[in-house]
Design an enzyme around this catalytic site. Structure first.
Site, PDB file in Angstrom:
ATOM      1  N   HIS A  96       0.734  -1.326  -0.058  1.00  0.00           N
ATOM      2  CA  HIS A  96       0.079  -0.054   0.023  1.00  0.00           C
ATOM      3  C   HIS A  96       0.814   1.241   0.146  1.00  0.00           C
ATOM      4  CE1 HIS A  96      -3.153   3.024   1.231  1.00  0.00           C
ATOM      5  NE2 HIS A  96      -3.953   2.191   0.817  1.00  0.00           N
ATOM      6  N   GLU A 148      -5.419   0.919  -6.998  1.00  0.00           N
ATOM      7  CA  GLU A 148      -5.427   2.339  -6.054  1.00  0.00           C
ATOM      8  C   GLU A 148      -4.828   3.225  -6.713  1.00  0.00           C
ATOM      9  OE1 GLU A 148      -7.100   1.177  -1.848  1.00  0.00           O
ATOM     10  OE2 GLU A 148      -5.036   0.560  -2.180  1.00  0.00           O
TER      11      GLU A 148
END
Length: 259
Positions: free
Chosen positions: A102, A170
């Site tokens: 992430h 993302e």
């Protein structure tokens, strides 16, 4: 006819307190029990809570199809690594997925491509499914965005003979933004990724995702990786309704409701 399942994942990051997490998890478990497509596997649901409530999460979701994910894990199985969490322990507990790569881990904690790859290897050798987050830093042409994502996937050195990864696309510039990335843009990037990843890889979209987005992205993506919008269980219910309608339409059956 076999219908491809839709996957809905939720991360609470570090937003919810302990008791708040218990209430939220109880609501998610209740939704999972009441939602027929979740029960049948047409809609897959996973949650990634903060570490201190992982065991509570496993208890509250026991008897439901909800999968439990961890938001991070060490690249080492054991050792003198104060404050780290072993993937061996997570697997032994019953955790099934590990969120890795992430942008917050990369930017705020200095995680490199090499470390992400080591963590992916640790997850796979312990039978845990890597949930690999990828995304471009700034809005660019879809082909360029896909290229950046594919470079990150390549750098993760996923073992094709290990546990299957889930890819969460993302865009970094959309995370925490008031609105998600434009659906046409996301679909264009997703289509580029599909050409390289194939149809078997589960591809999710994350980045300010909420109700109303899934019907605009599916079937270009297989589902959503949700953040703050899903901290309200009412929004989860709305998204499960959307997923239910999509799987019923794809199977050619009459429009259905989730609950």
């Amino acid at each position: 006819m076999t219908t491809r399942s839709i996957t809905i994942g939720i991360s609470t990051k570090m937003y919810l307190g302990y008791r708040e997490s218990q209430v939220w998890l109880g609501a998610v478990a209740a939704l999972a029990r009441a939602c027929e497509p979740v029960q049948t596997g047409q809609v897959k649901l996973f949650v990634a809570p903060t570490f201190p409530v992982l065991e509570t999460t496993l208890e509250l979701t026991r008897g439901t199809p909800v999968q439990v994910a961890a938001q991070n894990a060490s690249d080492q199985d054991s050792g003198a690594l104060t404050g780290e969490v072993s993937p061996v322990v997570l697997a032994e507990m019953g955790v099934e997925l590990i969120e890795l790569g992430h942008t917050e881990r990369r930017r705020q904690f200095g995680e490199s491509d090499e470390l992400v790859a080591a963590k992916v290897a640790a997850a796979q050798r312990n039978g845990l499914q890597p949930l690999l987050c990828v995304g471009e830093n700034a809005r660019v042409a879809p082909k360029e965005a896909a290229r950046a994502c594919l470079e990150q996937i390549g750098a993760a050195n996923i073992n094709p003979h290990g546990t299957e990864p889930v890819i969460a696309y993302e865009p970094v510039w959309a995370i925490g933004a008031p609105q998600p990335a434009d659906p046409d843009y996301v679909c264009a990037v997703a289509d580029q990724l599909r050409q390289e990843l194939g149809t078997e890889t589960t591809l999710l979209y994350g980045g300010s995702a909420g109700p109303g987005l899934l019907p605009r992205l599916h079937p270009h993506v297989d589902g959503l990786f949700l953040g703050r919008f899903a901290h309200d269980p009412r929004n989860i219910a709305l998204i499960l309704e959307e997923a239910t309608l999509l799987v019923s339409m794809a199977s050619g059956s009459s429009p259905a409701t989730a609950f």
